[in-house]
Design an enzyme around this catalytic site. Structure first.
Site, PDB file in Angstrom:
ATOM      1  N   GLU A  28       0.841  -1.201   0.000  1.00 14.98           N
ATOM      2  CA  GLU A  28       0.000   0.000   0.000  1.00 14.98           C
ATOM      3  C   GLU A  28       0.878   1.254   0.000  1.00 14.98           C
ATOM      4  O   GLU A  28       2.027   1.228   0.472  1.00 14.98           O
ATOM      5  CB  GLU A  28      -0.891  -0.024   1.257  1.00 14.98           C
ATOM      6  CG  GLU A  28      -1.826   1.172   1.358  1.00 14.98           C
ATOM      7  CD  GLU A  28      -2.933   0.979   2.395  1.00 14.98           C
ATOM      8  OE1 GLU A  28      -2.865   0.021   3.196  1.00 14.98           O
ATOM      9  OE2 GLU A  28      -3.868   1.798   2.394  1.00 14.98           O
ATOM     10  N   ASN A 175     -12.351  -1.124  -0.926  1.00  9.21           N
ATOM     11  CA  ASN A 175     -11.713  -1.744   0.240  1.00  9.21           C
ATOM     12  C   ASN A 175     -12.445  -1.317   1.511  1.00  9.21           C
ATOM     13  O   ASN A 175     -12.792  -0.133   1.651  1.00  9.21           O
ATOM     14  CB  ASN A 175     -10.254  -1.279   0.320  1.00  9.21           C
ATOM     15  CG  ASN A 175      -9.569  -1.686   1.615  1.00  9.21           C
ATOM     16  OD1 ASN A 175      -9.228  -2.853   1.802  1.00  9.21           O
ATOM     17  ND2 ASN A 175      -9.374  -0.732   2.521  1.00  9.21           N
ATOM     18  N   GLU A 176     -12.663  -2.253   2.408  1.00  9.89           N
ATOM     19  CA  GLU A 176     -13.273  -1.953   3.716  1.00  9.89           C
ATOM     20  C   GLU A 176     -14.380  -0.904   3.559  1.00  9.89           C
ATOM     21  O   GLU A 176     -14.360   0.160   4.194  1.00  9.89           O
ATOM     22  CB  GLU A 176     -12.203  -1.528   4.741  1.00  9.89           C
ATOM     23  CG  GLU A 176     -11.235  -2.663   5.030  1.00  9.89           C
ATOM     24  CD  GLU A 176     -10.302  -2.470   6.222  1.00  9.89           C
ATOM     25  OE1 GLU A 176     -10.265  -1.376   6.819  1.00  9.89           O
ATOM     26  OE2 GLU A 176      -9.607  -3.452   6.581  1.00  9.89           O
ATOM     27  N   TYR A 251      -6.828  -9.261  11.343  1.00  9.86           N
ATOM     28  CA  TYR A 251      -5.545  -8.889  11.952  1.00  9.86           C
ATOM     29  C   TYR A 251      -5.420  -9.539  13.318  1.00  9.86           C
ATOM     30  O   TYR A 251      -6.410  -9.769  14.025  1.00  9.86           O
ATOM     31  CB  TYR A 251      -5.435  -7.368  12.072  1.00  9.86           C
ATOM     32  CG  TYR A 251      -5.121  -6.713  10.736  1.00  9.86           C
ATOM     33  CD1 TYR A 251      -3.823  -6.719  10.231  1.00  9.86           C
ATOM     34  CD2 TYR A 251      -6.118  -6.118   9.972  1.00  9.86           C
ATOM     35  CE1 TYR A 251      -3.521  -6.140   9.008  1.00  9.86           C
ATOM     36  CE2 TYR A 251      -5.827  -5.529   8.739  1.00  9.86           C
ATOM     37  CZ  TYR A 251      -4.522  -5.550   8.267  1.00  9.86           C
ATOM     38  OH  TYR A 251      -4.217  -4.982   7.052  1.00  9.86           O
ATOM     39  N   GLU A 307      -6.233  -9.173   3.529  1.00 10.58           N
ATOM     40  CA  GLU A 307      -5.346  -8.524   4.514  1.00 10.58           C
ATOM     41  C   GLU A 307      -5.307  -9.402   5.749  1.00 10.58           C
ATOM     42  O   GLU A 307      -6.357  -9.678   6.342  1.00 10.58           O
ATOM     43  CB  GLU A 307      -5.846  -7.122   4.887  1.00 10.58           C
ATOM     44  CG  GLU A 307      -5.670  -6.106   3.784  1.00 10.58           C
ATOM     45  CD  GLU A 307      -6.052  -4.697   4.188  1.00 10.58           C
ATOM     46  OE1 GLU A 307      -5.963  -4.351   5.388  1.00 10.58           O
ATOM     47  OE2 GLU A 307      -6.457  -3.935   3.294  1.00 10.58           O
ATOM     48  N   GLN A 356       1.960  -6.139   5.532  1.00  8.13           N
ATOM     49  CA  GLN A 356       2.219  -5.829   4.148  1.00  8.13           C
ATOM     50  C   GLN A 356       3.652  -6.246   3.831  1.00  8.13           C
ATOM     51  O   GLN A 356       4.429  -6.508   4.753  1.00  8.13           O
ATOM     52  CB  GLN A 356       2.036  -4.355   3.894  1.00  8.13           C
ATOM     53  CG  GLN A 356       0.606  -3.882   4.216  1.00  8.13           C
ATOM     54  CD  GLN A 356       0.320  -2.458   3.757  1.00  8.13           C
ATOM     55  OE1 GLN A 356       1.118  -1.825   3.061  1.00  8.13           O
ATOM     56  NE2 GLN A 356      -0.823  -1.931   4.172  1.00  8.13           N
TER      57      GLN A 356
HETATM   58  O1  AHR Z   1      -3.047  -2.585   6.171  1.00 11.16           O
HETATM   59  C1  AHR Z   1      -3.318  -1.364   6.769  1.00 11.16           C
HETATM   60  C2  AHR Z   1      -4.775  -0.966   6.677  1.00 11.16           C
HETATM   61  O2  AHR Z   1      -5.543  -1.845   7.438  1.00 11.16           O
HETATM   62  C3  AHR Z   1      -5.399  -1.024   5.313  1.00 11.16           C
HETATM   63  O3  AHR Z   1      -5.185   0.121   4.566  1.00 11.16           O
HETATM   64  C4  AHR Z   1      -6.850  -1.161   5.627  1.00 11.16           C
HETATM   65  O4  AHR Z   1      -7.564  -1.837   4.618  1.00 11.16           O
HETATM   66  C5  AHR Z   1      -6.870  -1.894   6.961  1.00 11.16           C
HETATM   67  O5  AHR Z   1      -7.709  -1.303   7.860  1.00 11.16           O
END
Ligand code: AHR
Length: 508
Positions: A28, A175-176, A251, A307, A356
């Site tokens: 990103e 995204n999101e 995450y 992600e 990432q």
């Molecule tokens: O990976 C960092 C961020 O986490 C991304 O931009 C977003 O999609 C997520 O909230």
């Protein structure tokens, strides 16, 4: 302390193929992922090809990166692709309000991203802008990238120096959308995803796999809204094959909710919480899959975890919005555990992208801010040791007997995790001992085949906090692992390995 375990691996029973795209990546415009990570610019003293950092490319080539997602993340819904094509001095500067309020000079744009994918041998996964873009803008980006012959966008691409169209197999529709991508309700976004997807054409020979922006964690209502939109269950129309995949993000943190904690300093309790949270992705994937099964029993629509990874406090002295964190053995074990779980869900899970690749969150590579030093993280080594699973056939693994689950509050996780696959006559076994202080002797019955061992490696360190730095680059690096082999019953092979605490091993 020591423990023992017995595992049966059915080498002659075939499961689903483990798509190589489960080993995908994500880059990103965030902090030092692109600028200073992948991109140094043509005039940099750091060796580069067309501005792309060659040591980073070389290190990543060893991982067989199957695909790379770009330009976000949240940034994707703020990005206007036309700002990133054409002569660099003419490209407008914008402010990246999402990530640190810093200037973005757009020097890394479409052509630079496609050149990076070509150098890596990776399939591009371009994420379009729904939140602040238009259908026309996204549709024209696809045309610019993939159309042959003559058209307004093809003429623009050629004027910018690229005659032949590129192959772009993967396309993200925002995204999101529930958050930074527009704060939408699931039904609103589901309709928008169908609308945008309708105008993402397959030009000439290029075939897009369109991915709708999915849920956070186990937000099943989000997945259900998208499945209703795409599968049209119970209605007389045929299913709308507008998008082919649905994503979700997951995450791993060490605390309650999203409370962050340092990457390299953590207690035993935080380590255990981390593993419990990482293991819970199994439940989350199973839950999304169950919703999808109800609408799509033939599994036409793929689940995509685009992600995933650990999220710690930013390193002291760095911009907190740059999300730069160190990477320890704990991170490596989160990765190895995720991969075991991904392999088990390979029938529905078609792609996954670590967040990432360079300098941001759970990175493979950390580059020095001043100087040209580069560090391969423990997570990098897991990707490398596991790469033989890409496009391999998963085989069933049964944990017949083993150490007790570790309880963490109301959660628990199994300290031993194993997965296996076969490809071209070679089996690859992955074994993680997540215990903090227990050696585990694992006896594996490899059923159905007589086997020899061609390579066995172990990744561990003095403590779970062990990590690599420019001055100690190999504190956590793969080493040879001793294995004992003997013929077992009915033509099978019995393989024994001793896994030290907090270790990851692969046996081929
Ligand atoms: O990976 C960092 C961020 O986490 C991304 O931009 C977003 O999609 C997520 O909230």
């Amino acid at each position: 302390p020591t423990s023992s375990a017995r595992v049966v691996v059915d080498l002659d029973v075939t499961g689903p193929t483990i798509s190589r795209h489960l080993y995908g990546h994500f880059a990103e415009h965030l902090g030092r992922c692109i600028y200073g990570g992948f991109w140094v610019g043509e005039d940099s003293p750091v060796p580069n090809e067309g501005g792309l950092r060659l040591d980073v490319v070389e290190a990543l080539r060893a991982l067989d990166v199957p695909n790379l997602r770009w330009p976000g993340g949240c940034f994707a819904d703020a990005y206007h692709w036309r700002d990133g094509v054409g002569p660099k001095p003419d490209r407008p500067v914008m402010v990246n309000t999402l990530w640190g309020d810093v200037e973005e000079n757009n020097h890394f744009g479409t052509h630079e991203f496609m050149a990076l994918c070509e150098l890596l041998g990776a399939d591009p996964y371009v994420n379009g802008n729904v939140g602040s873009g238009t259908v026309q803008e996204m549709s024209e980006w696809v045309e610019y990238l993939t159309r042959d012959g003559d058209s307004p966008m093809v003429r623009l691409r050629k004027a910018n120096g690229r005659d032949a169209p590129w192959n772009v197999p993967f396309w993200g529709i925002g995204n999101e959308a529930w958050g930074c991508g527009g704060n939408m309700r699931p039904e609103t976004y589901a309709d928008l995803a169908c609308r945008y997807a309708t105008f993402l054409h397959d030009h000439d020979g290029n075939q897009l796999y369109r991915i709708a922006a999915g849920a956070a964690d186990d937000d099943l209502a989000w997945t259900e809204a998208l499945m209703k939109a795409v599968s049209c269950l119970g209605c007389t129309r045929t299913p709308r094959n507008v998008f082919q995949g649905i994503s979700f993000h997951y995450y791993t943190f060490a605390g309650d909710g999203i409370a962050k904690s340092p990457a390299t300093e953590f207690s035993d309790e935080q380590y255990h919480r981390t593993m419990a949270k990482a293991a819970d992705i199994d439940r989350v994937i199973a839950a999304h899959s169950a919703v999808m099964d109800a609408y799509d029993p033939l599994r036409r629509v793929g689940l995509v975890c685009d992600e995933w990874g650990t999220w710690w406090e930013a390193e002291p002295g760095t911009n907190p919005r740059f999300l730069q964190q160190q990477n320890t053995l704990r991170d490596a074990l989160v990765a190895s555990l995720h991969f075991d779980i991904f392999h088990q869900h390979a029938a529905r899970l078609r792609m996954a992208n670590i967040a990432q690749t360079v300098n941001v969150l759970q990175a493979m590579i950390l580059t020095e801010e001043s100087g040209d030093g580069l560090v391969l993280t423990p997570t990098y080594h897991v990707f490398e040791m596991n790469k033989g699973h890409q496009d391999a056939t998963s085989v069933p693994v049964h944990l017949v007997d083993g150490p007790d689950a570790v309880a963490v509050g109301d959660d628990r996780f199994d300290p031993l995790s194993v997965s296996a696959s076969t490809k071209d006559g070679t089996a690859l076994l992955s074994l993680s001992n997540l215990a903090l202080d227990t050696d585990t002797t694992v006896r594996l019955d490899l059923r159905g085949r007589g086997a020899t061992v061609t390579r066995a490696r172990i990744l561990t360190g003095d403590k779970p906090q062990s990590h690599n730095t420019v001055s100690a680059p190999d504190a956590v690096t793969p080493a040879e692992l001793a294995v004992a082999l003997r013929p077992g019953a009915l033509g099978s092979t019995e393989l024994t390995v001793v896994l030290p605490p907090h270790s990851f091993a692969t046996v081929e």
